[in-house]
Scaffold this motif. Sequence first.
Motif: not given
Lengths: 464, 119
Positions: A296-303
């Motif tokens: 869940g933490a590996r990507q930020n909102a823009d991927g």
Amino acid sequence: MKEIKDRDGGELGTEEHAPPSPTLSPDEWSRLYRDHSRQVLATLIRLLGDFDLAEEAMHEAFAQALRQWPNEGAPGNPIAWLVSTGRFKAIDQLRKDKRGRDYVSQLAPALLESVKSTHDTEDDTCFSDGALDYPRDYAVSAYEAADAELEEQSIADDQLRLIFTCCHPGLAEDAQLAMTLREMCGLTTEQVARGLLQQPTTIAQRIVRAKRKIRDARIPYEVPGASELPQRLAIVLKVIYLMYNEAYSSSSGDAVVNGDLSAEAIRLCRHLQALLPHPDVAGLMALMLLQDARKGARQNADGTLLTLEQQDRALWDKAQIEEGTQWLDWSLRSGPAGFYTLQAAVAALHTQASRYQDTDWVQITGLYDLLLQMSASPVIALNRAVALAMRDGPEAGLELLDEISESGQLDNYHLLHAARADFYRRLGRKSDAIAAYRQALLLTSQTPEKRFLQGRLAELQSAG
Amino acid sequence: MKYLALVYYQESIINAMSEKEWQDLNQECIRCVEKLSGTGNFIIGQALHPVETATTLRVRNGETLISDGPFAETKEQLAGFYLLDARDLNDAIALASNIPPARLGSIELRPIRELPPKT
């Protein structure tokens, strides 16, 4: 081991099953299928001696249950009912099919045996020419007999037979993976293809070829004996980890984690641990749970991919970390630490640091030393170099990368160039860092990874 | 179930052996056959002369074409065969792993295909 519950619910063959209520909702049906279809299939393969026949029989049995249970009530032991029904459906089918008659007499002695012993007086008429037409009470008594036959142990053994057959070393690695997803996890050919980023026709061919080899070369449906078990278990674990890795970093596409396949890998591993408790199985499960906890933490909102340093640790799944840590402890208590257990220990050390700065790089480097002794893999060597660079500084890391690069094996591995770029960046060697980031970018097709590398590149270039 | 165990090795390895090593290997193979016969797993088997003695033939348009040597150049050469009677592939693997040249080269296991009944 008892303290860890099977989180998927009644999937395990060793659990008590509450009889389903007479009328099942669509959800309950799909759950019933999900929970029991693999057990029914595994046992039918043993009884019928043929994968395709067993699959067809299993589907027929569920279809029959759909028709019958809402009116007549669900049986006390649904698995036994489904196995018996599937077995009779298969015999019925074989009797109608001319070719099938040869099959019954030649290839399925176990099948004949099981039916004969179920109902001695009927066996003559049962296998005379013409369609099998068993009276209703015959069917009922057979269900009861199957009930007795289907003890928990035999269900569990059939499950193990199935996974060891799917992961037989006589099958190619890609076939092992496809067969395991199809037969053990119950994925459709289309789902397997999607998960592995392959064409459905490719996967279908692979499965057809694997089944043909199982049949023609007579790969037995059995659990390996004690002397072969370690080697054979290692293959099963490799397939599960391959499944997980395929999910974790699908080689292209937008999502870093293909949730379906990673969940399947964890589910299958948990199931295997219930059937065959073993330190290496628990170690692999710990590794997957601890890595998966960070998804869940590996990507930020823009991927964009986020490094361990950038990740918001509050987003890590605490329940999974807890469970993974328990399996790691169990594995370490239960035997010598194997390849997966050591990697799980690395993952656990990451989860134990509340901030990136608190990471215990001394211990992590030590664990990589052990891993490297166990497997001379260049990827492990690369990970060790990254940990060592955190412990001793980027200069030391660069020296190790030079050694690793000499073999040439990782020339096309984007993470080698990304690590090199990071070391240069930390040393302030800007133009070297830019060149290495560009090289890494050329070698990855995964969108989140690309965004991360492009971001680093942009930072360096704008810093003047 | 019958399996053909095809024994392959690099003949260069054999050529590099001393006379004694070669004789020891042959004796070991004889003991292997005795053991497999004793357990009823051995149907037939033979060792082969080196690949340089091979002749390949094929029939095309009714004409028999003969050529020297094996059909395809391979890294390892066929050195002999065992026809085994085994319960299943795992059993065949266990039996074939005792064939001495398995240490030097490789054994290819092929299930025997029974031809359909004569019509």
